[in-house]
Design a protein around this motif. Structure first.
Motif, PDB file in Angstrom:
ATOM      1  N   LEU A   1       0.834  -1.199   0.000  1.00 57.16           N
ATOM      2  CA  LEU A   1       0.000   0.000   0.000  1.00 57.16           C
ATOM      3  C   LEU A   1       0.872   1.253   0.000  1.00 57.16           C
ATOM      4  CD1 LEU A   1      -2.873   1.212   0.175  1.00 57.16           C
ATOM      5  CD2 LEU A   1      -2.622   1.155   2.666  1.00 57.16           C
ATOM      6  N   ALA A   2       0.697   2.109  -1.002  1.00 57.27           N
ATOM      7  CA  ALA A   2       1.517   3.312  -1.138  1.00 57.27           C
ATOM      8  C   ALA A   2       0.746   4.583  -0.830  1.00 57.27           C
ATOM      9  CB  ALA A   2       2.084   3.397  -2.549  1.00 57.27           C
ATOM     10  N   GLY A   3      -0.584   4.524  -0.889  1.00 54.50           N
ATOM     11  CA  GLY A   3      -1.336   5.733  -0.601  1.00 54.50           C
ATOM     12  C   GLY A   3      -2.766   5.664  -1.098  1.00 54.50           C
ATOM     13  N   PHE A   4      -3.522   6.687  -0.725  1.00 55.57           N
ATOM     14  CA  PHE A   4      -4.897   6.848  -1.183  1.00 55.57           C
ATOM     15  C   PHE A   4      -4.942   7.966  -2.221  1.00 55.57           C
ATOM     16  CE2 PHE A   4      -5.694   4.172   2.211  1.00 55.57           C
ATOM     17  CZ  PHE A   4      -7.019   4.065   2.606  1.00 55.57           C
ATOM     18  N   VAL A   5      -5.774   7.809  -3.238  1.00 56.91           N
ATOM     19  CA  VAL A   5      -6.091   8.887  -4.178  1.00 56.91           C
ATOM     20  C   VAL A   5      -7.575   9.168  -4.020  1.00 56.91           C
ATOM     21  CG1 VAL A   5      -6.144   9.636  -6.579  1.00 56.91           C
ATOM     22  CG2 VAL A   5      -4.246   8.218  -5.761  1.00 56.91           C
ATOM     23  N   LEU A   6      -7.888  10.376  -3.550  1.00 59.27           N
ATOM     24  CA  LEU A   6      -9.250  10.703  -3.134  1.00 59.27           C
ATOM     25  C   LEU A   6      -9.862  11.766  -4.028  1.00 59.27           C
ATOM     26  CD1 LEU A   6      -8.460  11.006   0.681  1.00 59.27           C
ATOM     27  CD2 LEU A   6      -9.318   8.977  -0.526  1.00 59.27           C
ATOM     28  N   ASP A   7     -11.108  11.554  -4.376  1.00 62.19           N
ATOM     29  CA  ASP A   7     -11.860  12.582  -5.085  1.00 62.19           C
ATOM     30  C   ASP A   7     -11.956  13.840  -4.217  1.00 62.19           C
ATOM     31  OD1 ASP A   7     -14.008  13.083  -7.398  1.00 62.19           O
ATOM     32  OD2 ASP A   7     -14.815  13.858  -5.529  1.00 62.19           O
ATOM     33  N   MET A   8     -12.118  14.988  -4.847  1.00 65.25           N
ATOM     34  CA  MET A   8     -12.151  16.266  -4.154  1.00 65.25           C
ATOM     35  C   MET A   8     -13.287  16.382  -3.139  1.00 65.25           C
ATOM     36  SD  MET A   8     -13.341  18.257  -7.627  1.00 65.25           S
ATOM     37  CE  MET A   8     -13.660  19.901  -7.013  1.00 65.25           C
ATOM     38  N   PHE A   9     -14.314  15.524  -3.241  1.00 64.42           N
ATOM     39  CA  PHE A   9     -15.404  15.519  -2.267  1.00 64.42           C
ATOM     40  C   PHE A   9     -15.277  14.398  -1.240  1.00 64.42           C
ATOM     41  CE2 PHE A   9     -17.510  17.583  -5.992  1.00 64.42           C
ATOM     42  CZ  PHE A   9     -17.646  18.841  -5.411  1.00 64.42           C
ATOM     43  N   CYS A  10     -14.165  13.681  -1.292  1.00 68.60           N
ATOM     44  CA  CYS A  10     -13.959  12.549  -0.378  1.00 68.60           C
ATOM     45  C   CYS A  10     -12.838  12.823   0.612  1.00 68.60           C
ATOM     46  CB  CYS A  10     -13.656  11.282  -1.177  1.00 68.60           C
ATOM     47  SG  CYS A  10     -14.991  10.745  -2.252  1.00 68.60           S
ATOM     48  N   THR A  11     -12.651  14.074   0.996  1.00 67.91           N
ATOM     49  CA  THR A  11     -11.518  14.440   1.852  1.00 67.91           C
ATOM     50  C   THR A  11     -11.594  13.805   3.228  1.00 67.91           C
ATOM     51  OG1 THR A  11     -12.634  16.461   2.576  1.00 67.91           O
ATOM     52  CG2 THR A  11     -11.189  16.638   0.664  1.00 67.91           C
ATOM     53  N   GLY A  12     -12.789  13.416   3.662  1.00 68.50           N
ATOM     54  CA  GLY A  12     -12.904  12.746   4.954  1.00 68.50           C
ATOM     55  C   GLY A  12     -12.118  11.450   5.009  1.00 68.50           C
ATOM     56  N   MET A  13     -11.866  10.844   3.846  1.00 66.95           N
ATOM     57  CA  MET A  13     -11.104   9.597   3.789  1.00 66.95           C
ATOM     58  C   MET A  13      -9.625   9.801   4.102  1.00 66.95           C
ATOM     59  SD  MET A  13     -13.048   6.981   3.183  1.00 66.95           S
ATOM     60  CE  MET A  13     -14.799   6.752   2.758  1.00 66.95           C
ATOM     61  N   ILE A  14      -9.185  11.058   4.194  1.00 68.35           N
ATOM     62  CA  ILE A  14      -7.810  11.325   4.636  1.00 68.35           C
ATOM     63  C   ILE A  14      -7.595  10.724   6.015  1.00 68.35           C
ATOM     64  CG2 ILE A  14      -6.218  13.157   5.356  1.00 68.35           C
ATOM     65  CD1 ILE A  14      -7.357  14.898   3.114  1.00 68.35           C
ATOM     66  N   ASP A  15      -8.624  10.726   6.854  1.00 64.40           N
ATOM     67  CA  ASP A  15      -8.514  10.147   8.190  1.00 64.40           C
ATOM     68  C   ASP A  15      -8.180   8.658   8.123  1.00 64.40           C
ATOM     69  OD1 ASP A  15      -9.236  12.614   9.261  1.00 64.40           O
ATOM     70  OD2 ASP A  15     -11.370  12.136   9.244  1.00 64.40           O
ATOM     71  N   VAL A  16      -8.795   7.963   7.170  1.00 63.67           N
ATOM     72  CA  VAL A  16      -8.544   6.527   7.025  1.00 63.67           C
ATOM     73  C   VAL A  16      -7.107   6.297   6.555  1.00 63.67           C
ATOM     74  CG1 VAL A  16      -9.284   4.393   5.898  1.00 63.67           C
ATOM     75  CG2 VAL A  16     -10.986   6.142   6.509  1.00 63.67           C
ATOM     76  N   ALA A  17      -6.665   7.085   5.576  1.00 62.99           N
ATOM     77  CA  ALA A  17      -5.280   6.958   5.108  1.00 62.99           C
ATOM     78  C   ALA A  17      -4.296   7.222   6.243  1.00 62.99           C
ATOM     79  CB  ALA A  17      -5.030   7.930   3.956  1.00 62.99           C
ATOM     80  N   ASN A  18      -4.596   8.216   7.066  1.00 60.40           N
ATOM     81  CA  ASN A  18      -3.715   8.529   8.205  1.00 60.40           C
ATOM     82  C   ASN A  18      -3.618   7.366   9.174  1.00 60.40           C
ATOM     83  OD1 ASN A  18      -3.227  11.069   7.174  1.00 60.40           O
ATOM     84  ND2 ASN A  18      -4.710  12.104   8.490  1.00 60.40           N
ATOM     85  N   GLU A  19      -4.719   6.668   9.369  1.00 61.51           N
ATOM     86  CA  GLU A  19      -4.705   5.517  10.278  1.00 61.51           C
ATOM     87  C   GLU A  19      -3.774   4.424   9.777  1.00 61.51           C
ATOM     88  OE1 GLU A  19      -8.293   4.017  12.124  1.00 61.51           O
ATOM     89  OE2 GLU A  19      -9.414   5.738  11.342  1.00 61.51           O
ATOM     90  N   PHE A  20      -3.633   4.316   8.466  1.00 63.43           N
ATOM     91  CA  PHE A  20      -2.744   3.302   7.897  1.00 63.43           C
ATOM     92  C   PHE A  20      -1.334   3.852   7.670  1.00 63.43           C
ATOM     93  CE2 PHE A  20      -6.932   1.605   6.703  1.00 63.43           C
ATOM     94  CZ  PHE A  20      -6.792   0.299   7.145  1.00 63.43           C
ATOM     95  N   GLY A  21      -1.126   5.107   7.998  1.00 64.49           N
ATOM     96  CA  GLY A  21       0.197   5.694   7.886  1.00 64.49           C
ATOM     97  C   GLY A  21       0.676   5.898   6.461  1.00 64.49           C
ATOM     98  N   VAL A  22      -0.259   6.125   5.533  1.00 65.08           N
ATOM     99  CA  VAL A  22       0.120   6.364   4.135  1.00 65.08           C
ATOM    100  C   VAL A  22      -0.402   7.731   3.701  1.00 65.08           C
ATOM    101  CG1 VAL A  22       0.160   3.917   3.533  1.00 65.08           C
ATOM    102  CG2 VAL A  22      -1.963   5.213   3.266  1.00 65.08           C
TER     103      VAL A  22
END
Length: 492
Positions: A117-138
């Motif tokens: 896993l290298a990272g998340f690519v999020l749509d401009m309206f899905c910024t809340g998913m940054i929290d999930v990426a942070n939990e996985f440290g990516v």
């Protein structure tokens, strides 16, 4: 060689979902170390998305792209603004995404050759998913499906609100202009997106823009030659690194050939009609997946088309139910909404349709002008196919886009730049037939200066994606950045 797995989270809207899938294709074709999982969040009321996602799941576009369909466990029955509804929907899906990514990492650890896993690519309206990426440290990368100039505008407005305490909602109805760093020309308040002036919607917009700043990079569906000023403005180190990798377009039209009423050979019928027209003679009117008009405006458009005497192809949709989040559908009884005798009088020069295969139409040599709602995808398509555009914005950031393409870039002509027809807005204006006819004439007789600019920009749009082109290079830099960060994985 290190292999990287990216998790894509598009928002549930056709324009956003299709564009993000095309970005995924671009990445895996550019570098064979990249694999992508696209997490699909459905809207139960949008059957087009359901059809599209089902076709994706059954397709074999790449062995390194997979699609995961999340359960649709939320519906909207309130009168909330769509921006609130989508934000709430994304929040509700966080547990599902977290569960899936946890399983993905577990499977990866069991197979040493599997990508990490290298990272998340999020749509401009899905910024809340940054929290999930942070939990996985990516890291999170944002995919911005509007223009670089609009991205800069949003950053500027958020800074004015947060740092200078400017109440943006007090600007509503003011006849004034704003200096915006990402634009050369001052921007009239009348072309601000409605959500920036709404006390209900503004907090949601500002929430997303603040979170934009948390992303490691922002992928923008544009190319440097089209928006050189805005791209340079966004490279000042005050915002995340910007990667203009476009134009990202779905150039292959939809595979299905069935009309909304079940009629067979629907697209074929449209294309055969275009085949019978002379080159560059047809004006094409299409207002996007959400574009529709009430009967009074429909009749003004009809009179304008008839009076112009020009061949036309008109995608006409029926408005959704009042005060409900819904999507336009095709009119089943055209004679009820069009002026008496219109279809008979224009039978030899015009064709009124429902859903339009827009890419196929714009690519056809008979089309010479495009009356558009100014969605960013449509603007990029008009540039790609070198079809002159006349602006008729309706919702979202389309008024801004109209200003940009007419005033800032000099690539289009105006029918109206500040027209609005949006959810829960009652004060719809009516454009009269003469104003519409004047816009049709201007786009079909575009001046040499704009035609030349459009020709050059069309060539640039294609060159940007070629090996050595600006977008090709930015895409390589993006992948390099992602691969470096791919070593850091944390399981919560």
């Amino acid at each position: 060689m290190k292999k990287a797995e990216l998790v894509f989270v598009p928002s549930p809207g056709m324009g956003h979902l299709v564009s993000m899938v095309e970005l995924a294709k671009l990445l895996v074709h550019h570098d064979d170390r990249v694999s992508i999982t696209v997490i699909i969040i459905r809207l139960a009321l949008d059957t087009k998305i359901s059809e599209y996602t089902e076709s994706l799941t059954a397709s074999t576009i790449s062995t390194r792209i997979q699609f995961i369909d999340l359960p649709s466990d939320q519906t909207n029955t309130s009168n909330d603004h769509p921006s609130k509804f989508v934000t709430s929907l994304i929040e509700s899906q966080k547990p599902h995404v977290k569960e899936f990514v946890s399983d993905l990492i577990t499977q990866s650890e069991l197979n040493p050759k599997a990508p990490r896993l290298a990272g998340f690519v999020l749509d401009m309206f899905c910024t809340g998913m940054i929290d999930v990426a942070n939990e996985f440290g990516v890291p999170s990368y944002l995919y911005f499906t509007s223009s670089a100039a609009f991205l800069g505008f949003q950053f500027h407005m958020q800074a004015l609100h947060d740092k200078q305490e400017v109440d943006l909602t007090e600007l509503k109805d003011m006849d004034t202009e704003f200096e915006t760093p990402s634009l050369v020309n001052p921007l009239p308040v009348k072309v601000f997106p409605s959500v920036m002036l709404s006390k209900d919607a503004l907090p949601v917009v500002l929430y997303h823009v603040r979170r934009f700043r948390e992303a490691k990079g922002i992928i923008v569906n544009t190319f440097e030659e089209l928006e050189s000023h805005a791209v340079k403005c966004l490279s000042n180190g005050e915002t995340p690194t910007v990667y203009p990798v476009g134009p990202i377009l779905k150039l292959k039209g939809e595979a299905h050939d069935v009309g909304s009423d079940g009629s067979k050979n629907y697209k074929e019928d449209i294309m055969l009609w275009l085949d019978d027209q002379t080159p560059s003679s047809v004006v094409f009117l299409c207002f996007g997946s959400m574009g529709s008009f009430d009967v009074d405006q429909v009749r003004e458009i009809a009179w304008a088309l008839e009076n112009s005497g020009r061949p036309f192809l008109w995608s006409l949709r029926k408005p959704p139910s009042e005060d409900k989040i819904d999507f336009p559908v095709d009119h089943l009884y055209l004679r009820e909404v069009l002026p008496d005798g219109f279809l008979d009088r224009t039978a030899k020069i015009g064709k009124v349709i429902g859903w339009a295969p827009q890419v196929d139409v714009l690519a056809h040599p008979s089309v010479g002008g495009f009356v558009s709602h100014c969605g960013w995808n449509s603007i990029l398509e008009s540039v790609w196919f070198r079809i002159p555009l006349a602006t008729w914005p309706m919702y979202a950031e389309q008024q801004f886009n109209a200003f940009q393409v007419v005033i800032e870039l000099g690539l289009a002509v105006e029918i109206k730049m500040d027209y609005r027809k949006e959810f829960l807005i009652d004060d719809e204006m009516i454009l009269d037939a003469k104003e519409i006819e004047r816009g049709i004439k201007r786009v079909m007789e575009l001046d040499d200066n704009r035609l030349n600019k459009l020709k050059i920009m069309s060539e640039n749009s294609r060159g940007a994606l070629m090996n050595g082109g600006s977008s090709y290079s930015f895409l390589g830099n993006l992948i390099k950045d992602m691969m470096i960060d791919g070593d850091y994985i944390h399981v919560p």
